[in-house]
Design an enzyme around this catalytic site. Structure first.
Site, PDB file in Angstrom:
ATOM      1  N   PHE A 237       0.803  -1.227   0.000  1.00  0.00           N
ATOM      2  CA  PHE A 237       0.000   0.000   0.000  1.00  0.00           C
ATOM      3  C   PHE A 237       0.833   1.273   0.000  1.00  0.00           C
ATOM      4  O   PHE A 237       0.580   2.203   0.746  1.00  0.00           O
ATOM      5  CB  PHE A 237      -1.004  -0.009   1.153  1.00  0.00           C
ATOM      6  CG  PHE A 237      -2.325  -0.587   0.742  1.00  0.00           C
ATOM      7  CD1 PHE A 237      -3.107   0.064  -0.199  1.00  0.00           C
ATOM      8  CD2 PHE A 237      -2.766  -1.785   1.250  1.00  0.00           C
ATOM      9  CE1 PHE A 237      -4.319  -0.473  -0.622  1.00  0.00           C
ATOM     10  CE2 PHE A 237      -3.976  -2.331   0.833  1.00  0.00           C
ATOM     11  CZ  PHE A 237      -4.753  -1.672  -0.098  1.00  0.00           C
ATOM     12  N   ILE A 462      -0.644  -6.837  -4.719  1.00  0.00           N
ATOM     13  CA  ILE A 462      -0.150  -6.603  -3.360  1.00  0.00           C
ATOM     14  C   ILE A 462      -1.122  -7.120  -2.308  1.00  0.00           C
ATOM     15  O   ILE A 462      -1.057  -6.732  -1.140  1.00  0.00           O
ATOM     16  CB  ILE A 462       0.158  -5.114  -3.130  1.00  0.00           C
ATOM     17  CG1 ILE A 462      -1.099  -4.254  -3.289  1.00  0.00           C
ATOM     18  CG2 ILE A 462       1.248  -4.651  -4.081  1.00  0.00           C
ATOM     19  CD1 ILE A 462      -0.890  -2.790  -2.894  1.00  0.00           C
ATOM     20  N   ALA A 506      -6.907  -2.266 -11.144  1.00  0.00           N
ATOM     21  CA  ALA A 506      -8.053  -3.075 -11.556  1.00  0.00           C
ATOM     22  C   ALA A 506      -8.626  -2.582 -12.884  1.00  0.00           C
ATOM     23  O   ALA A 506      -8.805  -3.355 -13.835  1.00  0.00           O
ATOM     24  CB  ALA A 506      -9.126  -3.070 -10.474  1.00  0.00           C
ATOM     25  N   ASN A 623     -15.611  -7.275  -8.416  1.00  0.00           N
ATOM     26  CA  ASN A 623     -15.723  -8.435  -7.529  1.00  0.00           C
ATOM     27  C   ASN A 623     -16.249  -7.948  -6.192  1.00  0.00           C
ATOM     28  O   ASN A 623     -15.522  -7.303  -5.425  1.00  0.00           O
ATOM     29  CB  ASN A 623     -14.365  -9.118  -7.364  1.00  0.00           C
ATOM     30  CG  ASN A 623     -14.437 -10.421  -6.594  1.00  0.00           C
ATOM     31  OD1 ASN A 623     -15.270 -10.604  -5.708  1.00  0.00           O
ATOM     32  ND2 ASN A 623     -13.555 -11.347  -6.930  1.00  0.00           N
ATOM     33  N   LYS A 625     -16.948  -9.470  -3.525  1.00  0.00           N
ATOM     34  CA  LYS A 625     -16.359 -10.122  -2.345  1.00  0.00           C
ATOM     35  C   LYS A 625     -15.018  -9.502  -1.989  1.00  0.00           C
ATOM     36  O   LYS A 625     -14.811  -9.046  -0.861  1.00  0.00           O
ATOM     37  CB  LYS A 625     -16.194 -11.619  -2.606  1.00  0.00           C
ATOM     38  CG  LYS A 625     -15.710 -12.413  -1.393  1.00  0.00           C
ATOM     39  CD  LYS A 625     -15.690 -13.908  -1.707  1.00  0.00           C
ATOM     40  CE  LYS A 625     -15.328 -14.724  -0.475  1.00  0.00           C
ATOM     41  NZ  LYS A 625     -15.376 -16.193  -0.764  1.00  0.00           N
ATOM     42  N   THR A 626     -14.099  -9.456  -2.943  1.00  0.00           N
ATOM     43  CA  THR A 626     -12.797  -8.851  -2.659  1.00  0.00           C
ATOM     44  C   THR A 626     -12.924  -7.339  -2.520  1.00  0.00           C
ATOM     45  O   THR A 626     -12.167  -6.710  -1.792  1.00  0.00           O
ATOM     46  CB  THR A 626     -11.782  -9.201  -3.765  1.00  0.00           C
ATOM     47  OG1 THR A 626     -12.283  -8.770  -5.033  1.00  0.00           O
ATOM     48  CG2 THR A 626     -11.518 -10.690  -3.797  1.00  0.00           C
ATOM     49  N   GLY A 694     -11.518   2.508  -9.078  1.00  0.00           N
ATOM     50  CA  GLY A 694     -10.692   1.741  -8.155  1.00  0.00           C
ATOM     51  C   GLY A 694     -11.235   1.770  -6.742  1.00  0.00           C
ATOM     52  O   GLY A 694     -12.005   2.650  -6.369  1.00  0.00           O
ATOM     53  N   GLY A 696      -8.942   0.618  -3.878  1.00  0.00           N
ATOM     54  CA  GLY A 696      -7.876   0.469  -2.894  1.00  0.00           C
ATOM     55  C   GLY A 696      -7.805   1.573  -1.864  1.00  0.00           C
ATOM     56  O   GLY A 696      -7.636   1.325  -0.667  1.00  0.00           O
ATOM     57  N   GLU A 697      -7.950   2.820  -2.313  1.00  0.00           N
ATOM     58  CA  GLU A 697      -7.761   3.946  -1.408  1.00  0.00           C
ATOM     59  C   GLU A 697      -9.039   4.475  -0.759  1.00  0.00           C
ATOM     60  O   GLU A 697      -9.025   4.905   0.391  1.00  0.00           O
ATOM     61  CB  GLU A 697      -7.084   5.109  -2.151  1.00  0.00           C
ATOM     62  CG  GLU A 697      -5.591   5.193  -1.960  1.00  0.00           C
ATOM     63  CD  GLU A 697      -4.803   4.357  -2.948  1.00  0.00           C
ATOM     64  OE1 GLU A 697      -3.575   4.339  -2.865  1.00  0.00           O
ATOM     65  OE2 GLU A 697      -5.420   3.703  -3.806  1.00  0.00           O
TER      66      GLU A 697
END
Length: 731
Positions: A237, A462, A506, A623, A625-626, A694, A696-697
Site C-alpha cells: 500500500f 499486493i 483493476a 468483484n 467479495k474482494t 478503483g 484500494g484507497e
C-alpha cells in the site's frame, strides 16, 4: 455459463496462500545462498569518520562486509537513481554511496555471512565513529522554515476577504502524525546469482519493472542482465512503490561475491523506510447562516527529507466536494533530517480530508445544522478547480443509503446526550473522495487448443486481488470457466505495467485483458468462418461471441477446440497495450460516506469503535467479495489513523522511539467490531468500457474524521491532534 465480473468470486490465489504454497521474496531457495544483515547509522546527520569491519570479518562464517569504501561501482548521477515514482525535485538516497549520514537508521554497511544469525551477530562487531552535525527532526519547531511547493489545484477568488466578512467562521490546525508502514511481510530481497553477471531478483515490490530498470540504471547493467519477480506480496500500500534499499544491498552483495544473497530487514529496520509524512493541516471555513460556504482555505505543512521534495495533494479535495466562490490552497514542506516520506494508502487524501471533514463537522456544530444537511447544502456537482462535471458522482446516494443503514435519524445532536451504561455514545460521519485513475497496461493471452488460457502481465498483486480480477475478466471475455484461466503476474519479462498504486490497477489491467481477448475473438471468428462446412460461414464476424468454450453466432456454434484443431493450431497468442485517451472534459473520482459509532468510557477515556457503515460509489464493482474486503481493510486502517498510529520521535537524538509493533500501535481484533460496506450503484459509461473505478484507497478516506467527529459527539471534547488517545480526552 454464468458471468464472473460483478460477482463475489473467491480469490484464485487463495489456496496457494492458505496452504503455504505461495512464496514471498525472502523464501526463494538458491544454491550456496548467503545472508546479509544491515548495519544502520545511529546519528541523524553527519559523516562517518571511521568504519572498522575487522572484528566482524573475524567471525567464523562471515564472507564479507560491504561499505561505501568497499563495494561494486554505483552510478554517480542523480537521474540514474530516479525510479518512475521518485519526486521530481531532489537527489534520491543512495545506500553505501559515500560517508555522509542523512537520517538515523540509514544503512551504512552490509555484513554477508553463511547464515542470518552469524551476519546479525557480526553486525554488532562493526565499529563506527561519526562527526555529527547539527540536525532537526521536529516539524512543529521548524514550522517557520516551511517553503511552498507547486500543487495542481489553484486558489480562486478572494478567500481572505470572504473569510473576514463571513457570518460564521471556523479556523483550526489539525495535526496528523507520521505513520509508518507495517505490512505483515518484512521487506526482503533474494538476489540469485545466475552466472556471468546475470541475476534473478525476488523482491518485495509493487512494481517489478520499476525495480528492474532502477537496478540496471544504478548498477550499470544491461536489461537482460537482471530479471525481477514478486509473485506474492504480503502487504504494501505504497511502501513498495519505490525500490527500497534492501534490493540494492542484496544485488550489490550478489555482484560482489558472485553468489546468491538474501537480505531481510528486521521490523525495526523497516522504520528507516517510507512513512506517511507528519502534517499540520490548517483549515478555515467561512459560511452564511444557512450553511452555504463563502470561502475555504486549506494549508498543509508537511515533513520531507533534506534531499527530496515529497508532496501529495492534501488540500484540493474541498474543491471537488463543496461549493464555494472563494478558495485558497497552499502546500508547504519542511526539510528535516529524516528519510524521505512515501505514499501510504490514499496519500494526501487520508490526511487532508481528515482535517477538512473535521472542520466541516465543527462548522455544522456552530451553525446548529445536521452534518449531512450541511454537506448537502454545500454539495458540488463540478470539480471547481477545473470547472468540470464528473463522469459520475453518486455521493448524495452514499449519504442517503449510509445514513439509512446506520440509523442516523435516531441521532440526538447534543454532545454527551447518548449513553450505554457507563459509556458515552457518539455518532459521527464524514465524506470520502479519491481519484479514479487509469494507466497504460499491456497483457498477453495465450489460448491453447484444450480450452485453457494463460494471461500474463508484469503488474503486481499486493493482496488487493489483481490475480482474481484478471481471471474474472478473461473468463468472461473468452467464454471459459475461471478454472481454465491461469494468471502470471509480477515478472519483469512480462508485458509492461506500471507500479501498482493509486487504485488504478483493476481498471487498467481489466481493459488490457479485454483488448487482448477481443483480438483472440476476432482471430477465432475468422478461423471458424473459414472452416469447411462451417455453420458460421455466413455470420458477420462482429456478431461472433465466445461462450461456454464455443465460438457462437446467430444460433450456431462450434467449439474452440474444433476451430483450432481444424486450423492446425496449438495456440493463439495475442498481446495488447491498452492506453486510455486523456479526457480533460470530465473529472473522475470515487466517493464515500462514512458513519461511525464510538463508545467512550466516561471515567477512563477508553474509546471503542463499535460500528462503522461505509457507503461507497466507485462505478462498477468487478468483484463484490474482494471489493468489500478492500473497503473493510481501509476502515480498519482508518481506525488506526484515528486512535492508534503514531511514529514517536526523540528529537534530542533524531531517533524513532517506537520502532516495533509492540509500541507502534495498530488496530487488533479487539479494536474492530461491526463494519458494514454498501456499494452504491453508479453506472458510468464515460470513464471506461466497463465503467470501473478503483477501490484500494477510497476505503480509508474519511474514516478518521468520522471517528473523531463521533468522539466529539460522545464527549463534547474536540481533539484536533491525532491519534485520539485517552490522555487527550482526560487532559
Amino acid at each position: 455459463m454464468n458471468a464472473y465480473v460483478g460477482t463475489p468470486t473467491s480469490r484464485v490465489d487463495g489456496r496457494a496462500k492458505v496452504t503455504g504454497a505461495a512464496k514471498y521474496a525472502g523464501e526463494f531457495a538458491a544454491d550456496y545462498l548467503l545472508h546479509g544483515f544491515v548495519v544502520a547509522a545511529t546519528i541523524p546527520r553527519g559523516r562517518i569518520t571511521r568504519l572498522d569491519t575487522s572484528d566482524a570479518l573475524k567471525v567464523k562464517g562471515v564472507v564479507d562486509v560491504l561499505t561505501h569504501a568497499h563495494r561494486p561501482p554505483l552510478a554517480d548521477k542523480d537521474e540514474a537513481w530516479k525510479d518512475e515514482v521518485a519526486p521530481e525535485k531532489g537527489t534520491p538516497f543512495r545506500p553505501l554511496y559515500d560517508d555522509s549520514i542523512k537520517f538515523n537508521g540509514q544503512p551504512i554497511a552490509l555484513v554477508v555471512a553463511e547464515d542470518w544469525e552469524t551476519a546479525k551477530f557480526a553486525a554488532t562487531r562493526v565499529r563506527v565513529e561519526y562527526d555529527q552535525e547539527a540536525f532537526a527532526t521536529d516539524l512543529e519547531s521548524e514550522r517557520g522554515r516551511a517553503a511552498k511547493v507547486d500543487q495542481p489545484h489553484k486558489s480562486r477568488g478572494d478567500a481572505a476577504g470572504a473569510l473576514t466578512r463571513a457570518a460564521i467562521h471556523h479556523e483550526a490546525d489539525y495535526v496528523i502524525p507520521s505513520e509508518h508502514h507495517n505490512p505483515m511481510e518484512l521487506y526482503a530481497t533474494t538476489a540469485v546469482w545466475d552466472g556471468n553477471g546475470k541475476l534473478t531478483v525476488y523482491d518485495k515490490t509493487q512494481g517489478v519493472q520499476n525495480v528492474q530498470k532502477f537496478l540496471c540504471s544504478v548498477l550499470g547493467k544491461k536489461p537482460d542482465d537482471i530479471r525481477v519477480l514478486s509473485p506474492y506480496v504480503g502487504g504494501a500500500f505504497g511502501s513498495g512503490l519505490r525500490p527500497q534499499h534492501q534490493v540494492v544491498l542484496a544485488t550489490l552483495g550478489a555482484l560482489a561475491l558472485k553468489r546468491s544473497v538474501r537480505v531481510v530487514l528486521t521490523r525495526q529496520q523497516m522504520y528507516s523506510l517510507g512513512y506517511r509524512p507528519m502534517t499540520i493541516e490548517h483549515v478555515a471555513l467561512g459560511a452564511k447562516p444557512d450553511g452555504t460556504l463563502d470561502a475555504v482555505t486549506h494549508e498543509a505543512i508537511a515533513v520531507t527529507s533534506r534531499f527530496e521534495d515529497f508532496a501529495r495533494n492534501d488540500t484540493g479535495w474541498g474543491e471537488q466536494l463543496y461549493k464555494s466562490p472563494n478558495s485558497r490552497l497552499s502546500h508547504k514542506l519542511v526539510h528535516l533530517d529524516l528519510a524521505t516520506p512515501c505514499d501510504m494508502r490514499a496519500p494526501g487524501a487520508a490526511s487532508g480530508v481528515c482535517a477538512l471533514e473535521c472542520a466541516m463537522d465543527e462548522l455544522a456544530v456552530a451553525l446548529k445544522l445536521d452534518p449531512i444537511e450541511l454537506r448537502l447544502k454545500c454539495y458540488s456537482d463540478r470539480d471547481q478547480s477545473e470547472d468540470l462535471p464528473y463522469t459520475s458522482k453518486q455521493l448524495r446516494q452514499c449519504y442517503a443509503k449510509g445514513a439509512e443503514a446506520f440509523g442516523w435519524n435516531r441521532r440526538n445532536p447534543a454532545p454527551r446526550s447518548m449513553r450505554d451504561g457507563k459509556e458515552l455514545v457518539g455518532w459521527g460521519m464524514a465524506t470520502g473522495v479519491w481519484e479514479a485513475l487509469q494507466m497504460p497496461v499491456a497483457v498477453r493471452i495465450v489460448l491453447t487448443a484444450n480450452g485453457h488460457a494463460e494471461v500474463s502481465c508484469a503488474a503486481s498483486d499486493i493482496g488487493t486481488g489483481t490475480y482474481t480480477i484478471v481471471a474474472q475478466v478473461a473468463a468472461d471475455a473468452l467464454g471459459l470457466p475461471i478454472e481454465n484461466i491461469s494468471v502470471r503476474l509480477a515478472d519483469s519479462t512480462l508485458p509492461q505495467a506500471p507500479v501498482e498504486g493509486g487504485s488504478w490497477m483493476a481498471a487498467s489491467s481489466a481493459h488490457a485483458v479485454l483488448g487482448a481477448a477481443e483480438d483472440i475473438r476476432q482471430e477465432l471468428a475468422r478461423l471458424a468462418k473459414a472452416m469447411p462446412g462451417s455453420p458460421l460461414a455466413d455470420v458477420d464476424a462482429a456478431n461472433v461471441t465466445l461462450i461456454d468454450g464455443m465460438v457462437a453466432g446467430n444460433g450456431a456454434a462450434v467449439s474452440i477446440a474444433d476451430v483450432m484443431r481444424q486450423s492446425k493450431l496449438e495456440r493463439i497468442e495475442k498481446q495488447k497495450l491498452n492506453q486510455f485517451v486523456e479526457d480533460k472534459s470530465h473529472a473522475r473520482n470515487t466517493h464515500s460516506a462514512v458513519f461511525a459509532e464510538v463508545k467512550v468510557d466516561e471515567e477512563l477515556g477508553v474509546i471503542r469503535v463499535t460500528r462503522v457503515v461505509s457507503a461507497v460509489a466507485a462505478g462498477r464493482i468487478l468483484n463484490t467479495k474482494t471489493g468489500r474486503s478492500q473497503i473493510m481493510g481501509g476502515v480498519v486502517w482508518g481506525i488506526g489513523m484515528a486512535l492508534h498510529e503514531e511514529t514517536v520521535m526523540d528529537h534530542r537524538f533524531g531517533r524513532i522511539m517506537n520502532a516495533n509493533i509492540a509500541e507502534y500501535h495498530i488496530p487488533v481484533n479487539a479494536d474492530v467490531h461491526d463494519i458494514d460496506v454498501i456499494f452504491v450503484d453508479e453506472p458510468d459509461d464515460q470513464i471506461n468500457r466497463l465503467g470501473v473505478k478503483g477501490l484500494g484507497e477510497i476505503g480509508i478516506v474519511g474514516v478518521p474524521a468520522a471517528i473523531a467527529n463521533a468522539v466529539y459527539h460522545a464527549t463534547g471534547k474536540r481533539i484536533r491532534r491525532f491519534p485520539i488517545t485517552l490522555d487527550k480526552l482526560l487532559g
